[in-house]
Design an enzyme around this catalytic site. Structure first.
Site, PDB file in Angstrom:
ATOM      1  N   GLY A 110     -19.959 -21.358 -56.462  1.00 12.97           N
ATOM      2  CA  GLY A 110     -19.196 -20.537 -55.938  1.00 12.97           C
ATOM      3  C   GLY A 110     -18.926 -20.434 -53.754  1.00 12.97           C
ATOM      4  O   GLY A 110     -19.780 -20.898 -53.064  1.00 12.97           O
ATOM      5  N   ARG A 145     -17.316 -25.031 -60.425  1.00 15.02           N
ATOM      6  CA  ARG A 145     -18.315 -24.680 -61.286  1.00 15.02           C
ATOM      7  C   ARG A 145     -18.608 -26.083 -62.664  1.00 15.02           C
ATOM      8  O   ARG A 145     -17.372 -25.611 -63.135  1.00 15.02           O
ATOM      9  CB  ARG A 145     -18.899 -23.253 -61.847  1.00 15.02           C
ATOM     10  CG  ARG A 145     -18.904 -22.730 -60.932  1.00 15.02           C
ATOM     11  CD  ARG A 145     -18.983 -21.126 -61.581  1.00 15.02           C
ATOM     12  NE  ARG A 145     -19.500 -20.099 -60.883  1.00 15.02           N
ATOM     13  CZ  ARG A 145     -19.906 -19.447 -59.079  1.00 15.02           C
ATOM     14  NH1 ARG A 145     -20.664 -20.464 -58.864  1.00 15.02           N
ATOM     15  NH2 ARG A 145     -19.856 -19.040 -58.447  1.00 15.02           N
ATOM     16  N   SER A 146     -18.969 -27.002 -62.445  1.00 13.65           N
ATOM     17  CA  SER A 146     -18.484 -28.277 -63.738  1.00 13.65           C
ATOM     18  C   SER A 146     -19.353 -28.253 -64.679  1.00 13.65           C
ATOM     19  O   SER A 146     -20.228 -28.085 -64.052  1.00 13.65           O
ATOM     20  CB  SER A 146     -18.632 -29.424 -62.830  1.00 13.65           C
ATOM     21  OG  SER A 146     -17.857 -30.051 -63.704  1.00 13.65           O
ATOM     22  N   ASP A 159     -28.258 -22.786 -56.037  1.00 14.09           N
ATOM     23  CA  ASP A 159     -28.990 -23.236 -56.720  1.00 14.09           C
ATOM     24  C   ASP A 159     -28.021 -24.239 -58.097  1.00 14.09           C
ATOM     25  O   ASP A 159     -29.031 -25.037 -58.215  1.00 14.09           O
ATOM     26  CB  ASP A 159     -29.640 -21.371 -57.514  1.00 14.09           C
ATOM     27  CG  ASP A 159     -30.940 -21.881 -58.440  1.00 14.09           C
ATOM     28  OD1 ASP A 159     -31.444 -22.137 -57.196  1.00 14.09           O
ATOM     29  OD2 ASP A 159     -31.042 -20.809 -58.533  1.00 14.09           O
ATOM     30  N   GLY A 160     -27.524 -23.487 -58.528  1.00 12.66           N
ATOM     31  CA  GLY A 160     -26.389 -23.887 -59.845  1.00 12.66           C
ATOM     32  C   GLY A 160     -26.642 -25.480 -59.119  1.00 12.66           C
ATOM     33  O   GLY A 160     -26.632 -26.489 -60.096  1.00 12.66           O
ATOM     34  N   THR A 181     -24.598 -19.731 -50.104  1.00 13.73           N
ATOM     35  CA  THR A 181     -24.479 -18.910 -51.388  1.00 13.73           C
ATOM     36  C   THR A 181     -24.362 -18.246 -50.487  1.00 13.73           C
ATOM     37  O   THR A 181     -25.527 -16.975 -49.985  1.00 13.73           O
ATOM     38  CB  THR A 181     -24.944 -19.497 -52.380  1.00 13.73           C
ATOM     39  OG1 THR A 181     -24.892 -17.975 -52.984  1.00 13.73           O
ATOM     40  CG2 THR A 181     -26.564 -18.999 -52.306  1.00 13.73           C
ATOM     41  N   ASP A 231     -25.659 -14.978 -51.677  1.00 17.22           N
ATOM     42  CA  ASP A 231     -26.678 -14.965 -52.413  1.00 17.22           C
ATOM     43  C   ASP A 231     -28.166 -15.188 -51.948  1.00 17.22           C
ATOM     44  O   ASP A 231     -29.471 -14.029 -52.584  1.00 17.22           O
ATOM     45  CB  ASP A 231     -26.742 -15.205 -54.086  1.00 17.22           C
ATOM     46  CG  ASP A 231     -25.722 -15.218 -55.048  1.00 17.22           C
ATOM     47  OD1 ASP A 231     -24.700 -14.164 -54.754  1.00 17.22           O
ATOM     48  OD2 ASP A 231     -25.318 -15.778 -56.065  1.00 17.22           O
ATOM     49  N   ASP A 273     -30.490 -16.574 -52.929  1.00 21.18           N
ATOM     50  CA  ASP A 273     -31.567 -16.865 -53.157  1.00 21.18           C
ATOM     51  C   ASP A 273     -32.070 -17.935 -54.087  1.00 21.18           C
ATOM     52  O   ASP A 273     -32.116 -18.174 -54.695  1.00 21.18           O
ATOM     53  CB  ASP A 273     -30.969 -16.637 -54.788  1.00 21.18           C
ATOM     54  CG  ASP A 273     -29.551 -17.148 -56.053  1.00 21.18           C
ATOM     55  OD1 ASP A 273     -29.282 -17.573 -54.461  1.00 21.18           O
ATOM     56  OD2 ASP A 273     -29.163 -17.227 -56.141  1.00 21.18           O
ATOM     57  N   GLY A 321     -24.334 -10.846 -55.587  1.00 23.51           N
ATOM     58  CA  GLY A 321     -25.747 -11.489 -55.322  1.00 23.51           C
ATOM     59  C   GLY A 321     -26.554 -12.405 -56.862  1.00 23.51           C
ATOM     60  O   GLY A 321     -27.409 -12.560 -56.304  1.00 23.51           O
ATOM     61  N   ARG A 322     -25.683 -12.721 -57.836  1.00 19.80           N
ATOM     62  CA  ARG A 322     -26.389 -12.666 -59.060  1.00 19.80           C
ATOM     63  C   ARG A 322     -27.638 -12.039 -59.602  1.00 19.80           C
ATOM     64  O   ARG A 322     -27.382 -10.932 -59.845  1.00 19.80           O
ATOM     65  CB  ARG A 322     -26.613 -13.973 -59.101  1.00 19.80           C
ATOM     66  CG  ARG A 322     -26.163 -15.174 -60.639  1.00 19.80           C
ATOM     67  CD  ARG A 322     -26.119 -16.654 -59.814  1.00 19.80           C
ATOM     68  NE  ARG A 322     -24.766 -17.480 -59.390  1.00 19.80           N
ATOM     69  CZ  ARG A 322     -24.382 -17.344 -60.349  1.00 19.80           C
ATOM     70  NH1 ARG A 322     -24.094 -17.495 -61.565  1.00 19.80           N
ATOM     71  NH2 ARG A 322     -22.721 -18.067 -59.745  1.00 19.80           N
ATOM     72  N   GLY A 350     -28.130   3.414 -44.528  1.00 25.18           N
ATOM     73  CA  GLY A 350     -28.935   4.139 -44.632  1.00 25.18           C
ATOM     74  C   GLY A 350     -28.798   4.774 -46.407  1.00 25.18           C
ATOM     75  O   GLY A 350     -28.836   5.946 -46.241  1.00 25.18           O
ATOM     76  N   GLU A 402     -29.425   6.431 -49.364  1.00 21.18           N
ATOM     77  CA  GLU A 402     -30.060   6.789 -50.754  1.00 21.18           C
ATOM     78  C   GLU A 402     -31.198   5.998 -52.515  1.00 21.18           C
ATOM     79  O   GLU A 402     -32.181   6.266 -52.388  1.00 21.18           O
ATOM     80  CB  GLU A 402     -30.415   8.146 -50.845  1.00 21.18           C
ATOM     81  CG  GLU A 402     -29.682   9.122 -49.759  1.00 21.18           C
ATOM     82  CD  GLU A 402     -28.120   9.211 -48.490  1.00 21.18           C
ATOM     83  OE1 GLU A 402     -27.152   7.965 -49.347  1.00 21.18           O
ATOM     84  OE2 GLU A 402     -28.366   9.096 -47.512  1.00 21.18           O
ATOM     85  N   ARG A 432     -16.979 -12.150 -50.689  1.00 19.01           N
ATOM     86  CA  ARG A 432     -17.018 -14.449 -50.335  1.00 19.01           C
ATOM     87  C   ARG A 432     -16.497 -13.995 -49.475  1.00 19.01           C
ATOM     88  O   ARG A 432     -16.356 -15.462 -49.033  1.00 19.01           O
ATOM     89  CB  ARG A 432     -16.929 -14.084 -52.092  1.00 19.01           C
ATOM     90  CG  ARG A 432     -17.943 -14.772 -52.942  1.00 19.01           C
ATOM     91  CD  ARG A 432     -18.299 -16.222 -53.289  1.00 19.01           C
ATOM     92  NE  ARG A 432     -17.501 -16.414 -54.054  1.00 19.01           N
ATOM     93  CZ  ARG A 432     -16.804 -16.487 -55.044  1.00 19.01           C
ATOM     94  NH1 ARG A 432     -18.019 -16.474 -56.315  1.00 19.01           N
ATOM     95  NH2 ARG A 432     -16.447 -17.356 -56.113  1.00 19.01           N
TER      96      ARG A 432
HETATM   97  O1  F6P Z   1     -23.393 -16.799 -56.138  1.00 27.71           O
HETATM   98  C1  F6P Z   1     -21.626 -16.690 -55.118  1.00 27.71           C
HETATM   99  C2  F6P Z   1     -21.294 -15.039 -56.873  1.00 27.71           C
HETATM  100  O2  F6P Z   1     -20.419 -14.785 -55.898  1.00 27.71           O
HETATM  101  C3  F6P Z   1     -22.683 -14.321 -57.046  1.00 27.71           C
HETATM  102  O3  F6P Z   1     -22.646 -12.901 -56.208  1.00 27.71           O
HETATM  103  C4  F6P Z   1     -21.938 -13.457 -58.660  1.00 27.71           C
HETATM  104  O4  F6P Z   1     -22.554 -13.249 -59.389  1.00 27.71           O
HETATM  105  C5  F6P Z   1     -20.825 -15.170 -59.043  1.00 27.71           C
HETATM  106  O5  F6P Z   1     -20.798 -15.986 -57.512  1.00 27.71           O
HETATM  107  C6  F6P Z   1     -19.145 -14.888 -59.269  1.00 27.71           C
HETATM  108  O6  F6P Z   1     -19.359 -15.994 -59.746  1.00 27.71           O
HETATM  109  P1  F6P Z   1     -17.279 -16.323 -59.902  1.00 27.71           P
HETATM  110  O7  F6P Z   1     -16.959 -16.393 -58.846  1.00 27.71           O
HETATM  111  O8  F6P Z   1     -17.342 -17.655 -61.055  1.00 27.71           O
HETATM  112  O9  F6P Z   1     -17.274 -15.107 -60.649  1.00 27.71           O
END
Ligand code: F6P
Length: 319
Positions: free
Chosen positions: A10, A71-72, A102-103, A125, A127, A129, A170-171, A185, A187, A252
């Site tokens: 991403g 994303r290969s 991460d991927g 990213t 996310d 993460d 955020g995956r 803020g 709830e 994004r």
């Molecule tokens: O990893 C970034 C992200 O935007 C995640 O938050 C989301 O789950 C994913 O990529 C969406 O992926 P794609 O753009 O391949 O639909």
């Protein structure tokens, strides 16, 4: 010496400032920068080009990535990784910077275990993460996009007696949701890291409604997969008419914030400086407790990112 930069997975705001800094800095150091287009797919298909200053002029303020990403699936097959490796060799590229999540780092870890590589990954990213770093490129910009949306949603929420449920990206990580909840803020905040058990919260919100609360803002992380459940709970148990907004890919996009531009510059310089004096070293640039550093890719991919404890504590206060 030839360097190359590529994006994978991403896209994230901050990639373009990193690409610009990479090209300028590599030339400044007397080496040659290359651009790999379309991520790992492009590496397989030899979409590699020597960079010029004009390739990267006027890009610093733009979101996305001018060299694009992918994303290969093919890269998970050995024969394509071999093809990718020989493409790098053909161009004499011995130093590689990879902007990814991460991927992508998992893919690079497999690649580096099979072939002699020398790369530094820059965590990129929204996310946030990735293990070992407190910050990934793109997070500040994404949080500002979400903050802007939440401020607007609160305007309309406060004009009606309604609950608003906002799903954020955020995956599998609740970082964006939890920080957004704190600064807006909200709830209610539901993240994958914590079970959604709303008994106490139901009682508290109902008491507050009897004392004049007339709207609710609930933020749900996509990775919790609880959007429908939380919607039903707000409508049926809390008893408030509810609207849902799924923010999606707008999170994004957007011009990288000042912070993302500065972080992109620092991460890139760390990466290039390391590659200038090292061979066969496969690391990830990290930012931990206010300091930049480098971490072995094995450590990064074999551990799971944990939300900081004080953020989880903040979640307890919301619940
Ligand atoms: O990893 C970034 C992200 O935007 C995640 O938050 C989301 O789950 C994913 O990529 C969406 O992926 P794609 O753009 O391949 O639909």
């Amino acid at each position: 010496m030839s360097f190359a930069i590529m994006c994978s997975g991403g896209d994230a705001p901050g990639m373009n400032p990193a690409i610009k800094k990479f090209v300028d800095y590599v030339y400044k150091k007397g080496s040659t920068p290359y651009l790999i287009y379309d991520g790992l797919e492009g590496l397989i298909d030899k979409k590699i080009k020597k960079a010029t200053h004009s390739d990267v002029s006027g890009i610093l303020h733009n979101g996305g990535t001018i060299i694009r990403s992918s994303r290969s699936k093919r890269f998970f097959e050995h024969s394509y990784r071999m093809q990718a490796y020989y493409n790098l060799k053909e161009f004499g590229i011995t130093k590689l910077v990879v902007l990814g999540g991460d991927g992508s780092f998992r893919a690079m870890q497999i690649f580096s275990s099979e072939f002699e590589l020398n790369f530094v990954g820059i965590p990129s990213t929204i996310d946030n993460d990735i293990y070992g770093t407190d910050y990934c490129l793109g997070v500040d910009t994404a949080l500002n996009v979400i903050r802007d949306a939440l401020d607007k949603i609160r305007d309309t929420a406060s004009s009606f007696s309604r609950a608003f449920l906002v799903e954020v990206m955020g995956r599998d990580c609740g970082y964006l949701a939890i920080v957004s909840s704190m600064i807006s803020g909200a709830e209610v905040c539901v993240v994958p890291e914590v079970a959604f058990e709303p008994k106490e919260l139901t009682k508290r919100l109902k008491d507050e409604m009897q004392n004049g609360r007339n709207y609710i803002l609930a933020i749900v992380a996509e990775g919790s997969k609880k959007t429908t459940e939380v919607f039903n709970w707000l409508q049926d148990d809390i008893g408030m008419e509810t609207r849902v907004s799924i923010l999606g890919h707008i999170q994004r996009g957007g011009n990288p914030t000042v912070y993302d531009r500065l972080m992109a510059f620092d991460f890139t310089i760390i990466a290039v400086d390391h590659l200038l004096v090292n061979n066969n070293s496969n690391k990830i640039a990290v930012y931990k407790k206010g300091e930049f550093g480098l971490m072995e890719i094995e450590d990064v991919v074999s551990n799971k990112y944990q939300l900081p404890k004080h953020y989880l504590d903040a979640l307890n206060l919301l619940d």
